[in-house]
Design an enzyme around this catalytic site. Structure first.
Site, PDB file in Angstrom:
ATOM      1  N   SER B  39       0.821  -1.211   0.000  1.00  0.00           N
ATOM      2  CA  SER B  39       0.000   0.000   0.000  1.00  0.00           C
ATOM      3  C   SER B  39       0.855   1.261   0.000  1.00  0.00           C
ATOM      4  O   SER B  39       0.538   2.239   0.656  1.00  0.00           O
ATOM      5  CB  SER B  39      -0.941  -0.001   1.205  1.00  0.00           C
ATOM      6  N   GLY B  40       1.948   1.207  -0.742  1.00  0.00           N
ATOM      7  CA  GLY B  40       2.698   2.431  -1.024  1.00  0.00           C
ATOM      8  C   GLY B  40       1.914   3.268  -2.021  1.00  0.00           C
ATOM      9  O   GLY B  40       0.729   3.016  -2.256  1.00  0.00           O
ATOM     10  N   TRP B  42       2.164   3.415  -5.272  1.00  0.00           N
ATOM     11  CA  TRP B  42       1.793   2.623  -6.444  1.00  0.00           C
ATOM     12  C   TRP B  42       0.830   1.504  -6.054  1.00  0.00           C
ATOM     13  O   TRP B  42      -0.150   1.246  -6.740  1.00  0.00           O
ATOM     14  CB  TRP B  42       3.058   2.115  -7.127  1.00  0.00           C
ATOM     15  N   PHE B 126      11.007  -6.681   0.581  1.00  0.00           N
ATOM     16  CA  PHE B 126      10.056  -7.365   1.465  1.00  0.00           C
ATOM     17  C   PHE B 126       9.544  -8.670   0.871  1.00  0.00           C
ATOM     18  O   PHE B 126       8.830  -9.420   1.533  1.00  0.00           O
ATOM     19  CB  PHE B 126       8.845  -6.458   1.761  1.00  0.00           C
ATOM     20  N   LYS B 149       9.141  -4.018  -9.884  1.00  0.00           N
ATOM     21  CA  LYS B 149      10.045  -3.794 -10.998  1.00  0.00           C
ATOM     22  C   LYS B 149      11.215  -4.737 -10.854  1.00  0.00           C
ATOM     23  O   LYS B 149      11.689  -5.011  -9.767  1.00  0.00           O
ATOM     24  CB  LYS B 149      10.575  -2.361 -10.981  1.00  0.00           C
ATOM     25  N   ALA B 182       2.925   6.891 -10.481  1.00  0.00           N
ATOM     26  CA  ALA B 182       1.700   6.652  -9.716  1.00  0.00           C
ATOM     27  C   ALA B 182       0.870   7.910  -9.432  1.00  0.00           C
ATOM     28  O   ALA B 182      -0.362   7.874  -9.578  1.00  0.00           O
ATOM     29  CB  ALA B 182       2.046   5.935  -8.412  1.00  0.00           C
ATOM     30  N   LYS B 242      15.757  -0.500 -17.675  1.00  0.00           N
ATOM     31  CA  LYS B 242      15.528   0.933 -17.921  1.00  0.00           C
ATOM     32  C   LYS B 242      16.255   1.804 -16.902  1.00  0.00           C
ATOM     33  O   LYS B 242      16.639   2.932 -17.209  1.00  0.00           O
ATOM     34  CB  LYS B 242      14.033   1.237 -17.876  1.00  0.00           C
ATOM     35  N   GLN B 336      17.927   2.263  -7.969  1.00  0.00           N
ATOM     36  CA  GLN B 336      17.867   0.913  -8.511  1.00  0.00           C
ATOM     37  C   GLN B 336      18.885   0.716  -9.628  1.00  0.00           C
ATOM     38  O   GLN B 336      19.486  -0.346  -9.755  1.00  0.00           O
ATOM     39  CB  GLN B 336      16.446   0.642  -9.016  1.00  0.00           C
TER      40      GLN B 336
END
Lengths: 383, 383
Positions: B39-40, B42, B126, B149, B182, B242, B336
Site C-alpha cells: 500500500s505504497g 503505487w 520485502f 520492478k 503513480a 531501464k 535501482q
C-alpha cells in the site's frame, strides 16, 4: 556492397590515423569533391562537419567543401563574404567558428557542378527551384544526400523527397536524419545520426564512387556518430511523421497529463509510423524505426521540444485553434506537423485506412475538425 | 487462449454497459476475489483501480478488494483504520479519495487467503518475507500479478521476480509494468500499462479462472489503458534495465549535452535491453520493447525524471561518486540503476559478453570503475 568484415576494415583504415599510404580503395583516383546546398543553421552545421572530415582525409576528399548561400546582406556585407573572411555564419549559426576550408558561394551552379557528393540542406519550399536550376549542370556520377525532413504526401500518393531529387536531376540520392538539434552539434556536443543510401545500378566501384564507407568517412565525427543503412524510405518516413506525434505530445502536455501520457503518445506514434511506412513503402524496415537515430531517437528529441510541441501545448492550454497558435508562436509560419497531419489524413482517406491510424486521425480531427483533446484516450482506446 | 475474435467479443461484453444478463463466461460461478499486497503510492493506486473495477462489475468480481498494509501509526491512528474510515492513504497517497470498497488490513494472511487474483505491489526487499509468510495459505488456484520492478540478476544467472513468486507459492504469476508514474494515475490522468500473463497448465477454463479477459477487466480503466500480452519475461526485463539507461541519461544531461545525446542514450539502451532479453530469455519478444507501454514508453518516462536520472546528473555535474550522490539526494537509499548496473555487469562477465553491451558496461565502469563520463561517445563508438 562489400562484406561487413571488409567494410569494417575499410572504415577502420579510413578513420585510423595511420592508414597505409597508397592503399586502395582508400585513395580514389581523384579525391571526391563535396558540396552543400543550403546554409541555414543545420546546413552550416553539416557543412562544418563535412569540411572537418575533408581536411582530415586529404586523399579521400578534396580539401575545400563548397557551400551554397542564399545571398543576403548583413551589416552591409555579403553573408558569403562574411563566412569566407570571418569563418562564421553570423546570421544563422552565430558564435560557431567554421573551418577555413568551408567555402561559401552565392553561385549555385559553381558550387554544385563539379561535386561528387552533393548534400541538400535547405527548406523544403526551395527544393523545386533549386533542382530546376541544377538540371543538366551536374557531373553524371554526382551522388546526393538529402537532409530535408519529410515526404511529399498528397491525397493521391506519397513519395520521398530523395526520389524527387533523383528524378529531377537524374542522380542517386539518399537521406540523412537523426536526433539532430543543430546548435548542439555545431558546438560538438555528442549526437548520432542515420545516413541512408542505396547503391545505384551504375555504381562505379569502391574507391571510384560514393558508397557507405565514403558516406561514413564524410559525415562521421568523434562527436557525430553516423550509422549508414540502406533504408532511405524508412528514414524519410520517420523524419516526416514525427512532427504529427510531437503535436499530439504537446496536446497532452498542455492538459497537464504528465510524462505517462506523453510517453503513451510517443509509443502509439511509433507504432503508427511503422505501420504507415510498411503500408506505403513496403521496402522499408521496422528496425529503422526502433534501432536507428532517425527513428525512435529523433522521435524522442522532437517530442521533447520544438515548434510542433509548442503549438500543440498552446492549443491545449488556451483553446486556440492551430492557425491562431501558429500566428502567436511562429509569426504565422506553419508548424510542419499541422501540414503533415492534413496530408496524411487526405492520403489515408483515399486508401480508406483512417481507422488503422487512430493517433494520426485524432490529431487531424483536433486540428481541422471538431474533436476535443480531452477525448484522446477514448479515440486511442484500441491502441 | 480463445481466438482474438472471441476475446474481443468477450472483452467488449465485459466493458460494455449493456452486457446480457446471465451470459457465460461473463458471470463466473463465483465472482473472483481480488487482493493487493502492498500500500505504497503505487500499491494504493493499483488498489484503487482494482476496487473501481470490482464495484463496476459485480458479477465478475467480489465487491470488496482487500489491501494489505504494513501497519504504522499516523497521528496516533492505525494507517489501515485511516484508509478504511477516511478512504485516504494519508501517508503514501495523500489527497486522493479511495473507493469505499477498497478495504485495508494489516493481516497478510486474512487479505490473501481467499484471493483468486493476488496483486503484489511492494518494495523488492520485502518479497522474501511476504512469500514466506504466505506459503501454504493460498487457494490452490490463486493467480498472481507482480507489479514489482525488476529481475533477480546475479553473477551466476538471471531470473524473473514473477518466477520467484511462482516457485515460492506454487501459483502462476504474471507481471504488470508500464509508463506509470503513480501520482498522475491516482488522479485519473490518462496512461497506459502492459499486463503480461501466461495461462498455467491447470487453467480451469474461461469464466472459472484468471485469463487475459479477466485481467483486462480488472486493471483497465478509461484513464488506465491496459494491453494484456503473454511475454512476462520481456515486460520484466524492460522494467529492470531501464534504470541503468536512466542513469546514463542523467550523465549526459549533467554534462549539458542536450536532447540529442539523451535520445542517443535511450536508443542504445533500447537496443541493448532487447539484446539482453533475447540472450537470457529467448522466449521474450522484441515487440514487447518496441510496441508496449512496458517497453519504449516506460523507458522514455523513466529517463525523463526520477531518482536514477537525478543520481546520474548529480555525478556528472559535481564529480561526486554514486555513493555520495545517493547520500545527498536519496538519504543514502540506493537508486535501482546503480544496483542493477552491477548485477548486469557481473552476469555479463560470467558469460563473457560485456563487449556486446557497451552502454551497460560503460555505465558500470563509470560508477564502479575509473571510466569518465566524457568518454561515453568513444565507449559507444560501435553502437
Amino acid at each position: 556492397m562489400s562484406s561487413p568484415a571488409q567494410r569494417l576494415q575499410h572504415v577502420s583504415q579510413i578513420l585510423g590515423s595511420a592508414a597505409p599510404a597508397g592503399a586502395q580503395p582508400l585513395n580514389p583516383p581523384t579525391p571526391f569533391r563535396i558540396a552543400v546546398i543550403g546554409s541555414g543553421n543545420w546546413g552550416t552545421t553539416v557543412g562544418k562537419i563535412l569540411a572537418e572530415n575533408a581536411a582530415a582525409r586529404p586523399r579521400m576528399f578534396k580539401h575545400h567543401v563548397q557551400m551554397w548561400v542564399h545571398e543576403e546582406q548583413v551589416a552591409g556585407r555579403n553573408l558569403s563574404d562574411i563566412i569566407n573572411q570571418d569563418h562564421e555564419n553570423v546570421r544563422y549559426l552565430p558564435g560557431v567558428k567554421l573551418p577555413a576550408n568551408l567555402r561559401a558561394s552565392a553561385s549555385l551552379v559553381d558550387v554544385a557542378k563539379d561535386a561528387d557528393l552533393l548534400v541538400f540542406n535547405l527548406p523544403h519550399q526551395f527544393l523545386r527551384r533549386i533542382t530546376s536550376d541544377l538540371k543538366g549542370k551536374l557531373k553524371p556520377r554526382c551522388r546526393a544526400i538529402s537532409c530535408l525532413k519529410g515526404l511529399h504526401v498528397t491525397g493521391s500518393g506519397c513519395s520521398l523527397l530523395s526520389s524527387y531529387i533523383s528524378e529531377q536531376l537524374g542522380i542517386a540520392c539518399g537521406a540523412l536524419s537523426g536526433a539532430n538539434l543543430a546548435p548542439d552539434i555545431a558546438r560538438c556536443k555528442w549526437s548520432e545520426t542515420t545516413v541512408a543510401y542505396t547503391l545505384p545500378a551504375d555504381f562505379a566501384g569502391a574507391g571510384h564512387d560514393i558508397d557507405s564507407d565514403v558516406l561514413k568517412a564524410a559525415f562521421h565525427r568523434p562527436y557525430f556518430h553516423v550509422n549508414v543503412i540502406e533504408d532511405v524510405a524508412g528514414v524519410s518516413v520517420a523524419g516526416a511523421l514525427k512532427n504529427i506525434v510531437a503535436l499530439a505530445v504537446g496536446f497532452v502536455e498542455g492538459l497537464g497529463w504528465g510524462d505517462n501520457a506523453k510517453a503513451a503518445i510517443m509509443r502509439v506514434g511509433l507504432v503508427e509510423t511503422i505501420k504507415f511506412s510498411q503500408m506505403f513503402f513496403p521496402e522499408s524496415a521496422a528496425a529503422t524505426f526502433t534501432k536507428e537515430s532517425a527513428g525512435v531517437a529523433d522521435l524522442i528529441t522532437t517530442c521533447s521540444s520544438g515548434r510542433n510541441v509548442k503549438v500543440g501545448r498552446h492549443m491545449a492550454e488556451t483553446g486556440d485553434d492551430a492557425e491562431t497558435a501558429e500566428k502567436k508562436l511562429l509569426n504565422g509560419q506553419s508548424s510542419q506537423g499541422v501540414l503533415t497531419a492534413k496530408d496524411v489524413h487526405d492520403l489515408l482517406v483515399t486508401v480508406d485506412k483512417t481507422g488503422e491510424f487512430p493517433l494520426f486521425e485524432a490529431t487531424y480531427q483536433i486540428i481541422y475538425g471538431t474533436e476535443s483533446i480531452e477525448n484522446l484516450p477514448t479515440l486511442l482506446g484500441r491502441c
